[in-house]
Write a protein that holds these residues in place. Structure first.
Motif, PDB file in Angstrom:
ATOM      1  N   LEU A  63      55.707 -47.148 -25.245  1.00 31.88           N
ATOM      2  CA  LEU A  63      54.939 -47.959 -26.181  1.00 31.88           C
ATOM      3  C   LEU A  63      55.798 -49.145 -26.585  1.00 31.88           C
ATOM      4  O   LEU A  63      57.025 -49.084 -26.518  1.00 31.88           O
ATOM      5  CB  LEU A  63      54.509 -47.163 -27.414  1.00 31.88           C
ATOM      6  CG  LEU A  63      55.571 -46.587 -28.343  1.00 31.88           C
ATOM      7  CD1 LEU A  63      54.928 -46.187 -29.678  1.00 31.88           C
ATOM      8  CD2 LEU A  63      56.267 -45.370 -27.766  1.00 31.88           C
ATOM      9  N   GLU A 110      54.647 -54.806 -31.757  1.00 30.20           N
ATOM     10  CA  GLU A 110      54.164 -56.188 -31.817  1.00 30.20           C
ATOM     11  C   GLU A 110      55.339 -57.155 -31.954  1.00 30.20           C
ATOM     12  O   GLU A 110      56.394 -56.810 -32.483  1.00 30.20           O
ATOM     13  CB  GLU A 110      53.242 -56.366 -33.036  1.00 30.20           C
ATOM     14  CG  GLU A 110      51.994 -55.510 -33.017  1.00 30.20           C
ATOM     15  CD  GLU A 110      50.888 -56.126 -32.182  1.00 30.20           C
ATOM     16  OE1 GLU A 110      51.074 -57.265 -31.693  1.00 30.20           O
ATOM     17  OE2 GLU A 110      49.842 -55.474 -32.009  1.00 30.20           O
ATOM     18  N   GLY A 116      51.544 -51.962 -27.722  1.00 36.20           N
ATOM     19  CA  GLY A 116      50.707 -50.769 -27.644  1.00 36.20           C
ATOM     20  C   GLY A 116      51.264 -49.729 -26.693  1.00 36.20           C
ATOM     21  O   GLY A 116      52.405 -49.833 -26.228  1.00 36.20           O
ATOM     22  N   ASP A 117      50.433 -48.728 -26.398  1.00 39.28           N
ATOM     23  CA  ASP A 117      50.858 -47.599 -25.572  1.00 39.28           C
ATOM     24  C   ASP A 117      50.811 -47.935 -24.088  1.00 39.28           C
ATOM     25  O   ASP A 117      49.945 -48.700 -23.639  1.00 39.28           O
ATOM     26  CB  ASP A 117      49.969 -46.382 -25.822  1.00 39.28           C
ATOM     27  CG  ASP A 117      50.056 -45.884 -27.254  1.00 39.28           C
ATOM     28  OD1 ASP A 117      50.963 -46.338 -27.978  1.00 39.28           O
ATOM     29  OD2 ASP A 117      49.218 -45.040 -27.649  1.00 39.28           O
TER      30      ASP A 117
END
Length: 466
Positions: free
Chosen positions: A248, A251, A414-415
């Motif tokens: 992951l 941001e 994100g993942d």
């Protein structure tokens, strides 16, 4: 330059200390050996007396004494620990010495027992090649310092003579004897590697186990990324050397190429002296300005001296950075003229990270503008912060080096889906299973003492007062 025993040790002991096997050459006890030697004092240890026998390999009391002394020295040097004096502490260190000495021979015993103690023809050839390279490296190293003139053969002969002197002083019969010992240790290492690979090859993992590995790693990284700056070093480490990928991403990260140009050489020492003198003048000026009655004559003198020294320091700095400044200006001019950043970057960049790791040339390096990511200077953060993808910055100067930042892309946050890393996860889960199998097998062998005989009377007085 004179060669010293210390230099010889630095070169030679790297080969000697392989898996603690050097002290355990294969020896078969003569008839009657192995019986208790009776109580002995530290000054009367029979160094040749068997201390431990593993199969046909004998570890002598002298081997244990040497390993014990090594541990005492190591703990003293690294941890400041004194040599033990209490019997319980001495015997604990004796046990540690013995444990270290039997690790390699135990593995060699099982390699022989299971049929992995014979090298293949390919491995024999590799052993011969690696041994030859190591020996030639040592001879070449000594040849560079040989204090003789003449042909290459004369220099080589002098180097070998010096090597013989030093290895004899280090406890070997000759350099040839050392080379034979080194070959033996390299062979043993390869045999143990064969054994390890054979045991590891029995490990398997199911798809459920691979998915469980992914889930566990994901949760661990999710906790770690509560500090998002951890992402940069972990992900770049993976891209450089492999291992566990990040599953992951937080941001705020971007990918950049930073064109870097550095001055050649170093500033003259007098530049540092000038800066020190300027700092002293600044301090004196400050003290005078705070005084009730300022010495105006001295303050004026300080101003003049400071201006003179600053002008000289600036001149030296300008001269030192002139070539780099001209180069970065030329690169920037080509960008302004419409050449692609990649073309200019290839022609002018001096940061070898991008050539050492081609992935960075392809994808760019990670940066987190607006936050201290632990990798980039604040000025480069500021330069990147105002860019859109595909744009480059103005020239940034940091302590005489020059940079142009190019924003390649924004790092997707994100993942990372399991499907995109399932192959990597399978490899990592299998490696973990293999290591577990190998570690468990070693524990089982350690618990099986059927092939080991200890003769404690031979070494229990080591470290104790006479």
């Amino acid at each position: 330059m004179k060669l010293t025993i210390k230099k010889a040790f630095a070169l030679l002991l790297s080969g000697i200390m392989l898996l603690s096997l050097a002290a355990c050459s294969a020896k078969t006890p003569a008839s009657g050996e192995g019986a208790s030697t009776g109580s002995a004092t530290a000054s009367a240890i029979n160094r040749e007396a068997p201390a431990v026998k593993i199969g046909e390999t004998v570890i002598t009391a002298g081997d244990v004494q040497d390993q014990y002394d090594y541990l005492v020295s190591m703990y003293s040097y690294y941890y400041g620990m004194p040599e033990p004096t209490a019997d319980a502490d001495i015997e604990s260190l004796q046990n540690e010495a013995v444990a270290g000495l039997i690790e390699g021979p135990r593995l060699l015993y099982w390699a022989g027992k299971l049929g992995y103690d014979v090298l293949s023809a390919e491995q024999e050839a590799k052993l011969a090649e690696e041994l030859s390279m190591q020996v030639e490296d040592i001879i070449s190293y000594y040849s560079e310092d040989a204090e003789v003139e003449g042909t290459d053969e004369d220099i080589r002969s002098a180097a070998l003579e010096k090597l013989n002197e030093e290895v004899i002083a280090a406890g070997f019969e000759s350099f040839d004897n050392y080379c034979a010992m080194l070959e033996e240790q390299m062979r043993k290492t390869m045999i143990i590697t064969n054994l390890e690979e054979a045991i590891k090859s029995t490990a398997t993992v199911s798809e459920d186990e691979v998915k469980a590995y992914y889930d566990t790693l994901y949760e661990s990284q999710k906790t770690m990324l509560e500090d998002p700056t951890q992402y940069l070093s972990r992900q770049e480490s993976y891209e450089m050397m492999g291992g566990e990928p990040m599953l992951l991403a937080p941001e705020g990260y971007v990918r950049v190429k930073v064109l870097s140009v550095m001055p050649e050489g170093a500033l003259d020492e007098s530049y540092g002296a000038l800066l020190s003198e300027m700092a002293e003048l600044e301090a004196e000026y400050g003290n005078l300005s705070l005084a009730p009655s300022t010495d105006t004559a001295r303050t004026q003198q300080i101003k003049e001296q400071y201006a003179e020294k600053k002008a000289e320091a600036d001149r030296m700095f300008e001269e030192y950075t002139a070539s780099a400044r001209a180069k970065i200006n030329e690169a920037y001019g080509k960008l302004q003229a419409g050449e692609s950043f990649d073309a200019v970057f290839t022609a002018y960049n001096e940061d070898t990270t991008y050539t050492d790791y081609p992935v960075f040339a392809e994808r760019g390096r990670l940066m987190m503008p607006g936050q201290d990511d632990g990798a980039w200077d604040e000025n480069l953060h500021k330069a990147a912060a105002g860019l859109s993808v595909g744009q480059y910055s103005n020239i940034v100067e940091i302590e005489g080096s020059y940079y142009i930042v190019y924003l390649m892309s924004e790092e997707p946050a994100g993942d990372v889906p399991y499907a995109s890393v399932s192959e990597a996860m399978h490899t990592l889960a299998l490696e973990q299973a293999q290591n577990t199998v190998w570690e468990q097998q070693q524990e089982d062998w350690e618990a099986d003492s059927s092939m080991i005989t200890y003769y404690e009377d031979a070494y229990r007085m080591i470290g104790k007062a006479s």
